[in-house]
Design a protein around this motif. Structure first.
Motif, PDB file in Angstrom:
ATOM      1  N   VAL A 178      24.629  -1.259 -20.233  1.00  0.00           N
ATOM      2  CA  VAL A 178      23.962  -2.507 -19.878  1.00  0.00           C
ATOM      3  C   VAL A 178      23.666  -2.515 -18.382  1.00  0.00           C
ATOM      4  N   VAL A 179      22.433  -2.854 -18.019  1.00  0.00           N
ATOM      5  CA  VAL A 179      22.039  -2.924 -16.613  1.00  0.00           C
ATOM      6  C   VAL A 179      22.577  -4.221 -16.024  1.00  0.00           C
ATOM      7  N   ARG A 180      23.456  -4.111 -15.035  1.00  0.00           N
ATOM      8  CA  ARG A 180      24.091  -5.290 -14.430  1.00  0.00           C
ATOM      9  C   ARG A 180      23.310  -5.816 -13.227  1.00  0.00           C
ATOM     10  N   ALA A 181      22.585  -4.941 -12.551  1.00  0.00           N
ATOM     11  CA  ALA A 181      21.806  -5.352 -11.371  1.00  0.00           C
ATOM     12  C   ALA A 181      20.646  -4.385 -11.183  1.00  0.00           C
ATOM     13  N   THR A 182      19.524  -4.920 -10.700  1.00  0.00           N
ATOM     14  CA  THR A 182      18.319  -4.098 -10.487  1.00  0.00           C
ATOM     15  C   THR A 182      17.609  -4.537  -9.214  1.00  0.00           C
ATOM     16  N   VAL A 183      17.159  -3.557  -8.438  1.00  0.00           N
ATOM     17  CA  VAL A 183      16.259  -3.829  -7.317  1.00  0.00           C
ATOM     18  C   VAL A 183      15.133  -2.805  -7.375  1.00  0.00           C
ATOM     19  N   GLU A 184      13.958  -3.203  -6.897  1.00  0.00           N
ATOM     20  CA  GLU A 184      12.809  -2.299  -6.856  1.00  0.00           C
ATOM     21  C   GLU A 184      12.108  -2.434  -5.521  1.00  0.00           C
ATOM     22  N   GLY A 185      11.552  -1.330  -5.060  1.00  0.00           N
ATOM     23  CA  GLY A 185      10.801  -1.349  -3.813  1.00  0.00           C
ATOM     24  C   GLY A 185       9.636  -0.383  -3.869  1.00  0.00           C
ATOM     25  N   ALA A 186       8.615  -0.672  -3.075  1.00  0.00           N
ATOM     26  CA  ALA A 186       7.431   0.189  -3.018  1.00  0.00           C
ATOM     27  C   ALA A 186       6.866   0.185  -1.609  1.00  0.00           C
ATOM     28  N   ALA A 187       6.187   1.260  -1.260  1.00  0.00           N
ATOM     29  CA  ALA A 187       5.548   1.375   0.053  1.00  0.00           C
ATOM     30  C   ALA A 187       4.255   2.160  -0.101  1.00  0.00           C
ATOM     31  N   GLU A 188       3.304   1.880   0.797  1.00  0.00           N
ATOM     32  CA  GLU A 188       2.017   2.577   0.780  1.00  0.00           C
ATOM     33  C   GLU A 188       1.636   2.998   2.191  1.00  0.00           C
ATOM     34  N   GLN A 189       0.905   4.075   2.286  1.00  0.00           N
ATOM     35  CA  GLN A 189       0.371   4.571   3.551  1.00  0.00           C
ATOM     36  C   GLN A 189      -1.048   5.056   3.303  1.00  0.00           C
ATOM     37  N   VAL A 190      -1.930   4.844   4.277  1.00  0.00           N
ATOM     38  CA  VAL A 190      -3.327   5.280   4.150  1.00  0.00           C
ATOM     39  C   VAL A 190      -3.725   6.048   5.404  1.00  0.00           C
ATOM     40  N   ARG A 191      -4.448   7.137   5.219  1.00  0.00           N
ATOM     41  CA  ARG A 191      -4.993   7.932   6.336  1.00  0.00           C
ATOM     42  C   ARG A 191      -6.347   8.474   5.938  1.00  0.00           C
ATOM     43  N   THR A 192      -7.129   8.811   6.961  1.00  0.00           N
ATOM     44  CA  THR A 192      -8.415   9.460   6.710  1.00  0.00           C
ATOM     45  C   THR A 192      -8.445  10.803   7.426  1.00  0.00           C
ATOM     46  N   LEU A 193      -9.390  11.627   7.009  1.00  0.00           N
ATOM     47  CA  LEU A 193      -9.535  12.969   7.560  1.00  0.00           C
ATOM     48  C   LEU A 193     -11.023  13.218   7.815  1.00  0.00           C
ATOM     49  N   PRO A 194     -11.359  13.806   8.965  1.00  0.00           N
ATOM     50  CA  PRO A 194     -12.784  14.049   9.248  1.00  0.00           C
ATOM     51  C   PRO A 194     -13.369  15.163   8.384  1.00  0.00           C
ATOM     52  N   GLU A 195     -14.682  15.173   8.313  1.00  0.00           N
ATOM     53  CA  GLU A 195     -15.390  16.127   7.464  1.00  0.00           C
ATOM     54  C   GLU A 195     -15.214  17.574   7.907  1.00  0.00           C
ATOM     55  N   ASN A 196     -14.909  17.802   9.189  1.00  0.00           N
ATOM     56  CA  ASN A 196     -14.769  19.172   9.685  1.00  0.00           C
ATOM     57  C   ASN A 196     -13.313  19.614   9.758  1.00  0.00           C
ATOM     58  N   ALA A 197     -12.412  18.942   9.068  1.00  0.00           N
ATOM     59  CA  ALA A 197     -10.986  19.271   9.124  1.00  0.00           C
ATOM     60  C   ALA A 197     -10.723  20.638   8.498  1.00  0.00           C
ATOM     61  N   THR A 198      -9.788  21.358   9.091  1.00  0.00           N
ATOM     62  CA  THR A 198      -9.401  22.665   8.562  1.00  0.00           C
ATOM     63  C   THR A 198      -8.365  22.486   7.457  1.00  0.00           C
ATOM     64  N   LEU A 199      -8.072  23.562   6.750  1.00  0.00           N
ATOM     65  CA  LEU A 199      -7.060  23.534   5.702  1.00  0.00           C
ATOM     66  C   LEU A 199      -5.693  23.190   6.294  1.00  0.00           C
ATOM     67  N   LEU A 200      -5.397  23.728   7.479  1.00  0.00           N
ATOM     68  CA  LEU A 200      -4.124  23.419   8.132  1.00  0.00           C
ATOM     69  C   LEU A 200      -4.041  21.942   8.492  1.00  0.00           C
ATOM     70  N   GLU A 201      -5.126  21.381   9.005  1.00  0.00           N
ATOM     71  CA  GLU A 201      -5.140  19.950   9.345  1.00  0.00           C
ATOM     72  C   GLU A 201      -4.937  19.101   8.091  1.00  0.00           C
ATOM     73  N   ARG A 202      -5.516  19.530   6.996  1.00  0.00           N
ATOM     74  CA  ARG A 202      -5.328  18.817   5.730  1.00  0.00           C
ATOM     75  C   ARG A 202      -3.865  18.861   5.303  1.00  0.00           C
ATOM     76  N   GLN A 203      -3.248  20.036   5.404  1.00  0.00           N
ATOM     77  CA  GLN A 203      -1.831  20.169   5.052  1.00  0.00           C
ATOM     78  C   GLN A 203      -0.958  19.297   5.955  1.00  0.00           C
TER      79      GLN A 203
END
Length: 195
Positions: free
Chosen positions: A138-163
């Motif tokens: 039986v679940v006696r107690a519950t908590v939930e959490g969430a987080a979000e992050q957003v970023r952009t990348l330029p059109e000329n980005a390299t594979l390393l920059e993407r990583q």
């Protein structure tokens, strides 16, 4: 004779280039959550459940990150949740650990051809549910959490920059979730925390 000399020279150049050492793969630092004291919970064990299953296809790209968010969320649960004794068990369920990529519209006019535009948008989301489950299941107690992050990348980005962006997003969203869950646990799980 001239043709043989040219072929021999070309072969020599190819062999010389092939024998050059490959560039070292990028090094990404280890991410831990040990700088903060763990949450000591009145429980016998901590169980980690990975409910989120990466689709491994576009638009999801979390599997392309050098360290996917799911690995960091598991590490968070291992390092920040501590069973301090008792009969119950803690169940930490990873419900989201995604990074979704969206291609942004860019201007294709002559006037903008010399400008670098943001061409890709990445949205990372991390979510976890923490439950205290008794010996009868039986679940006696519950908590939930969430987080979000957003970023952009330029059109000329390299594979390393993407990583690098994907790595940073994984870290940022995991640390943001750490903060959210920390506050929630202190407020709504206090009765089950051991001082």
């Amino acid at each position: 004779m001239f043709l043989r000399t040219c072929l021999a020279l070309a072969l020599f150049c190819l062999l010389a280039v092939a024998s050059l050492p490959a560039p070292a793969p990028p090094h990404f630092p280890e991410i831990t959550f040990r700088t903060e004291a763990p949450f000591r919970i009145a429980a016998k064990t901590v169980e980690i459940v990975e409910a989120y299953v990466p689709p491994l296809r576009a638009p999801n790209v979390e599997h392309e990150s050098p360290v996917p968010p799911s690995i960091l969320l598991r590490r968070w649960a291992e390092q920040r949740l501590e069973a301090a004794g008792g009969l119950d068990r803690v169940r930490a369920t990873i419900t989201d650990a995604s990074i979704v990529e969206t291609e942004l519209a860019t201007n294709q006019t002559v006037e903008t051809s010399f400008q670098t535009e943001q061409a890709f948008r990445f949205e990372a989301r991390a979510a976890m549910r923490i439950e205290l489950v008794d010996t009868a299941g039986v679940v006696r107690a519950t908590v939930e959490g969430a987080a979000e992050q957003v970023r952009t990348l330029p059109e000329n980005a390299t594979l390393l920059e993407r990583q690098e962006v994907l790595f940073q997003m994984s870290e940022d969203v995991a640390r943001a979730l750490d903060k959210v869950l920390g506050e929630i646990l202190r407020q709504h799980f206090a009765a089950h925390l051991v001082r």
